[in-house]
Design a protein around this motif. Structure first.
Motif, mmCIF file in Angstrom:
data_model
loop_
_atom_site.group_PDB
_atom_site.id
_atom_site.type_symbol
_atom_site.label_atom_id
_atom_site.label_comp_id
_atom_site.label_asym_id
_atom_site.label_seq_id
_atom_site.Cartn_x
_atom_site.Cartn_y
_atom_site.Cartn_z
ATOM 1 N N UNK A 57 57.783 13.375 -25.565
ATOM 2 C CA UNK A 57 58.772 14.885 -26.027
ATOM 3 C C UNK A 57 57.835 14.836 -27.204
ATOM 4 N N UNK A 58 58.108 15.844 -27.176
ATOM 5 C CA UNK A 58 57.908 16.634 -28.918
ATOM 6 C C UNK A 58 58.917 17.384 -29.202
ATOM 7 N N UNK A 59 59.555 16.948 -30.546
ATOM 8 C CA UNK A 59 60.852 17.370 -31.274
ATOM 9 C C UNK A 59 60.892 18.792 -31.313
ATOM 10 N N UNK A 60 61.746 19.750 -31.661
ATOM 11 C CA UNK A 60 61.991 21.213 -31.717
ATOM 12 C C UNK A 60 60.865 20.922 -33.442
ATOM 13 N N UNK A 61 61.123 20.467 -34.179
ATOM 14 C CA UNK A 61 59.945 20.264 -35.021
ATOM 15 C C UNK A 61 58.813 19.365 -35.349
ATOM 16 N N UNK A 62 58.749 19.950 -33.864
ATOM 17 C CA UNK A 62 56.673 18.809 -33.806
ATOM 18 C C UNK A 62 56.756 17.567 -33.598
#
Lengths: 327, 327
Positions: free
Chosen positions: A294-299
């Protein structure tokens, strides 16, 4: 004045505008107009001049000149100042010197060729003259040094989007800083910063886009491609460059103003060639093999290690199985 | 050659060495020796010259000249190259330019005066001519950007130790980057870096030490002091500077070679004026009030917030109740 004349000619493209009209509008003599038009012709602009009718811009060359880009970008933010070179050691190095001397956010450095083009960790970036884009931008974001990686993925999202818009090609993002077409690298991003311990002085966002290059050196030919190779026809460097700056401007200021990276992360997830794959992550002397999930909301990239442990990584050298890569 | 003559004179301090001996040893004419000795006299060196006996170095001035410091530091590590200025905008800025052009680790920049001396966050650092030390050092540590704060506290430990050794004064460390005597600031440290996302290009370690300054501008007079003010007599800038470089060299390479910050942290804890105190910590728009309770083995400050929560902080602007501070 040359820029102003070009601006008027571009606005009236394919139409005649008389020397007299130009002369009145810009407040210079008709001889001066004539001289500047000749200079533009020498730069590659096709301009018809017929006595009594005046001048008509027929065709613009695909050159990355200061005048041309200032007119096209028309921005008081990114591209408010543009430095163009025929050749330079590295656009990132030059941008650093400008930044050190106080250059503002949005200053752009472009060169037709780099004699010392660099990728990450000081590696060589093949930078022959004329066919590609080598660009660096000075940014002064009010973020912490450990957030600088966000600038890289905003750039990756902008570049992938722009390539798609201009060429129709599907450009993938290999987190965090490579753009991939047909499993080969078409663009690399090098983000550097000058910072105090918890304050960024400036960020230099550098990128190299392989646009119309036909032949790569043997060592990288199997892992590098260009837009022209992928598409089969030449692509306008100018159009790609302008689109990248405009896309980046939108995503960057959206992030700066809202603090949210959502728009960027959405693009990065959608265009990712990393997610769902097994990746090698190299950080100095440490190598990890894991699945990118995944990629988090912070990148940040979320990976699942062999032992099931799930961790987030901020940056690092990532290689994806099945995708070759250089630099 | 001047440096070589000075080196021989210093080795034979208070003893005569004949012009002939110097001439033979260094392979230059006696006239040339005589010219260089005169140049040294002009720099402030007291040198007795008696015909038939030769030259005798009696007293050395407290100047921070390249020759003098190269001889005294005798290092192929820190101080392997030294740039001295009468006046400059900022030693950190100049060091950055040198680093960008490839200057090696250990290069030192010193100025008698700074016209644009800076503290953290671009604040002004009072930098009048002649009385103080303004020094910047180029380092190229193989550490991650988020470890750069460690360089600051290694410097703090070195400076506090050196001041104590040379003057006997008790110098306290206000975590992470201020040296305090009598509750007033005597030295500030400004660490800046150029980095890729997970790789440091270089660190500039800058420091301003108030050595013999008598009068501060009104705005900071109540919160600033100098070694001379604290001790009551003049202090040799040269001795302080050389001690700082040597102490720093020891602690820095100990850290680089072992990966452990223990030696530094031990000093920082022992000399801390922060531990056990209530501190305000300002990070951009956020202010926290908490008790400083420990420094970790990585040099982080451990604080206990009002609600009992205990957290580690890497860097930030810290003010300690009861200790005034500027920059």
């Amino acid at each position: 004045m040359k820029k102003k004349i070009l601006e008027v000619l571009k606005k009236n493209k394919n139409n005649f505008i008389s020397g007299e009209q130009l002369s009145n509008q810009l407040g210079v003599t008709r001889t001066s107009i004539w001289k500047h038009v000749n200079a533009l012709k020498e730069e590659g602009y096709e301009i018809e001049s017929i006595s009594r009718k005046g001048y008509k811009l027929i065709k613009e060359p695909d050159i990355l000149s200061r005048d041309e880009l200032l007119i096209e970008l028309e921005s008081d933010r990114l591209g408010n100042d543009i430095h163009c070179f025929k050749t330079i050691d590295s656009t990132n190095n030059y941008a650093k010197k400008l930044a050190l001397d106080g250059a503002l956010e949005g200053t752009i450095v472009i060169s037709e060729e780099q004699t010392g083009g660099r990728g990450r960790l000081g590696r060589h970036w093949v930078s022959p003259a004329g066919d590609n884009i080598y660009m660096s931008m000075i940014l002064r974001p009010t973020i912490y040094p450990n957030e600088a990686a966000k600038i890289t993925i905003i750039a990756a999202a902008s570049i992938a989007n722009s390539i798609n818009k201009v060429t129709g090609l599907e450009a993938g993002i290999k987190w965090p800083n490579d753009i991939i077409i047909d499993n080969k690298k078409v663009c690399g991003i090098l983000t550097e910063m000058s910072a105090e311990l918890n304050n960024i002085n400036y960020v230099i966002l550098g990128m190299g886009v392989n646009v119309n290059i036909d032949k790569f050196p043997k060592e990288i030919d199997h892992i590098a491609t260009s837009l022209k190779k992928a598409l089969g026809t030449e692509v306008s460097r100018k159009e790609i460059l302008i689109n990248i700056v405009k896309e980046f401007e939108e995503l960057y200021y959206n992030f700066i103003n809202t603090g949210s990276l959502k728009k960027t992360v959405d693009i990065c997830k959608k265009k990712s060639v990393t997610l769902g794959k097994i990746v090698n992550i190299i950080n100095k002397n440490e190598i990890m093999i894991a699945e990118a999930i995944d990629i988090t909301e912070n990148g940040e990239l979320v990976i699942r290690k062999d032992n099931g442990e799930i961790i987030n990584i901020i940056s690092g050298e990532v290689s994806v199985r099945g995708i070759d890569s250089y630099v």
